[in-house]
Design a protein around this motif. Sequence first.
Motif, PDB file in Angstrom:
ATOM      1  N   PHE A  43       8.024  -2.288  -7.229  1.00  0.00           N
ATOM      2  CA  PHE A  43       7.665  -1.201  -6.315  1.00  0.00           C
ATOM      3  C   PHE A  43       6.156  -0.987  -6.450  1.00  0.00           C
ATOM      4  O   PHE A  43       5.692  -0.106  -7.166  1.00  0.00           O
ATOM      5  CB  PHE A  43       8.428   0.083  -6.673  1.00  0.00           C
ATOM      6  N   LEU A  86      13.905  -2.281  -5.647  1.00  0.00           N
ATOM      7  CA  LEU A  86      12.506  -2.249  -6.086  1.00  0.00           C
ATOM      8  C   LEU A  86      12.445  -1.614  -7.474  1.00  0.00           C
ATOM      9  O   LEU A  86      13.088  -0.569  -7.705  1.00  0.00           O
ATOM     10  CB  LEU A  86      11.644  -1.426  -5.120  1.00  0.00           C
ATOM     11  N   TYR A  88      10.331   0.251 -10.371  1.00  0.00           N
ATOM     12  CA  TYR A  88       9.101   1.057 -10.453  1.00  0.00           C
ATOM     13  C   TYR A  88       8.816   1.535 -11.864  1.00  0.00           C
ATOM     14  O   TYR A  88       9.681   2.062 -12.558  1.00  0.00           O
ATOM     15  CB  TYR A  88       9.242   2.285  -9.539  1.00  0.00           C
TER      16      TYR A  88
END
Length: 468
Positions: A43, A86, A88
Motif C-alpha cells: 500500500f 494491499l 500497509y
Amino acid sequence: MKVLFVSYEVYPIAKVGGLADVAGSLPKYLKELGVEIDLLMPFHKSIDKNMAIKTDENISTRFVKREVSFEVYRAKLPKSDVNVFLLYNERLMDSKEIYGASNLGFQAMSFSDAAAGFAVDKGYDIVHLNDWQTALIAVYLKQREAKCKTLLSIHNLAYQGVYGKEYLDLSGIEKSNRNEIFEAGKINFLKAGLVFSDKLSTVSPTYAKEIQTKEYGAGLEDILSRRRSDLVGILNGIDYYEYDPERDERLWANFSQDNIESKKINKSNLQQLVGLPKKDDALIGLISRLVDQKGLDLIEDIKDELMKLPIQIVVLGTGESKYEDMFRILQKNYPEKVAARLTFDLDLAQKIYGGADMFLMPSRYEPCGLGQMFAMRYGTVPIVRYTGGLADTVHEFDPENNGNGFGFVDYDAKKLLGALKKALKVYFQPELWKKVVRNAMRQDFSWRVSAINYLSLYKKILEVNNDA
Ligand SMILES: Nc1ncnc2c1ncn2[C@@H]1O[C@H](COP(=O)(O)OP(=O)(O)O[C@H]2O[C@H](CO)[C@@H](O)[C@H](O)[C@H]2O)[C@@H](O)[C@H]1O
C-alpha cells in the motif's frame, strides 16, 4: 486453482512502467479463463487511502530480524472482479515515490516475508512473483515449508535488488539457503528468486534466449542457462478493453482500421497541444522511462542529422538527467521540431499513441516492450531495434507490403538513421503508408493468447507438484 499475483506496481493503482500494465491486465484475463486469482501489492504512500477498505487482519514478518506488522487492506482492481490486497506499514512506506522509500531493500524484504505468510494463510496453490522486489517470497515460502508453488516472471533483468551483507543478516535467510544468493559481500534478491522459484518466465521468447548469454544476462546468465528447462518466454499482451482507438475518450477523434483518416485529427490536435507547428512532416512519438536501456544515446549521436529530416518529435518521459537535458536542449534549439514533456502523464501518453505517425523505440535491450504494442494498436508505426520482444512483435515492412514497422539490428546510430529514412520513404507515399498502418493495427496483441500460455504454465507447475 488459486493464484496470488504479487507485484510492486499495478495499473491504475500505482504505475512506474510496464510492470504495472502487466499486473493490471493479465490477472483480469486469467480470471476470465477460470483461474481464482487475487493481487497482492504494497500500500504505497502515493495510493489514495479511500480506494481500499481496511480489513481486521494484520500480517507479520516471520524471518526478518526486526519484526514488522502490516495492516491488510482490500480493494477491487478497477473495471474487474479481481481482488487486490494491499499491505500497509506506515514506517516502511515513507515516500510518495514507489521506489523512493528511505529503506527500499528492507521494505521489499519485509513485504516479501509477510506476503509469504499471507499466501500460506489463505491457501494459494501458486504464488506468481514479479521482478526483484517480490523475489524473496520464494525463499521465505521454502523456509515455511509451504506447499504452494512459485513462478517468478522477469520483466527486467537489469534491476536485481543488490544489497550489502547487513541485509543478508537482517533477512533471516537460513544458512543453508544462502550459498548462491550471497556473492562478493552482497545479497542479490532477484538471484534468490531465480534459484528458489519452481518455474521462471520472462516476457518474450527472444529475451528468454538472450538472457542466457553474457551480453544480455546482466551477470545472471549462468543460473539462467542452468535453469533453462524451467524458463519460458511468454509475450506480454496489452489490455484491449482499456486501449481501444475506437472508444478511447482521451483521443480527440476515435478511429479504426476502416477509418484511418480520423487519426489525422488527433495528429493536428496533438501538434497544437504540445506547441509544434501543424505540418505534414512525420510526427514521431517517444514515450519512455529515460534510461540507458532505451537506446537514447543513439539519438544523441545522430541528433544533428535527425533535425535535418522532415520530422517532428514529441517526447514524453522522465528519468536520468543526461537524457532529460538532451531533450530539453533539443527542444530549445529546435522548437519547431521537438516537444519534450519531461513528466509522467498517462493522458498525454494516449494522445501521443493516437496522434503520432511513428513510434520510436531503439532499445539497447527490451524484455518485451509495451510501447510498440500500444502504438500499433493505435495505428502508429514502430521504428525499433530488433531485440527482445521488439524482435518478436515488429516485422520489417517489405516490398510485398507485409510487415508492421521498420527497424535495425546492430546497436549503431547510423543504422537507426537508416531505419528512419526507410520509414520516411514509405511515409511520403500515402497509399503505401496506409498499408503499413493497417498491418500494424491488424495485429492481435491482446492477452487472449498469452493468458492461455500462463494458464498452461500454471497447470504444469501444479502437475510437478502432484507428482512430487
Ligand atoms: N512519462 C510517461 N508518462 C506516461 N506513461 C509512461 C511514461 N513513461 C513510460 N510510460 C508508460 O510506461 C509503459 C512502459 O512500458 P514498457 O514495457 O515499454 O517499458 P518498461 O521498461 O517500463 O517495462 C519493463 O517491463 C515491461 C513489462 O513486462 C516489459 O514490457 C519491458 O520490456 C520492460 O523493460 C508504457 O505503458 C508507457 O506508455
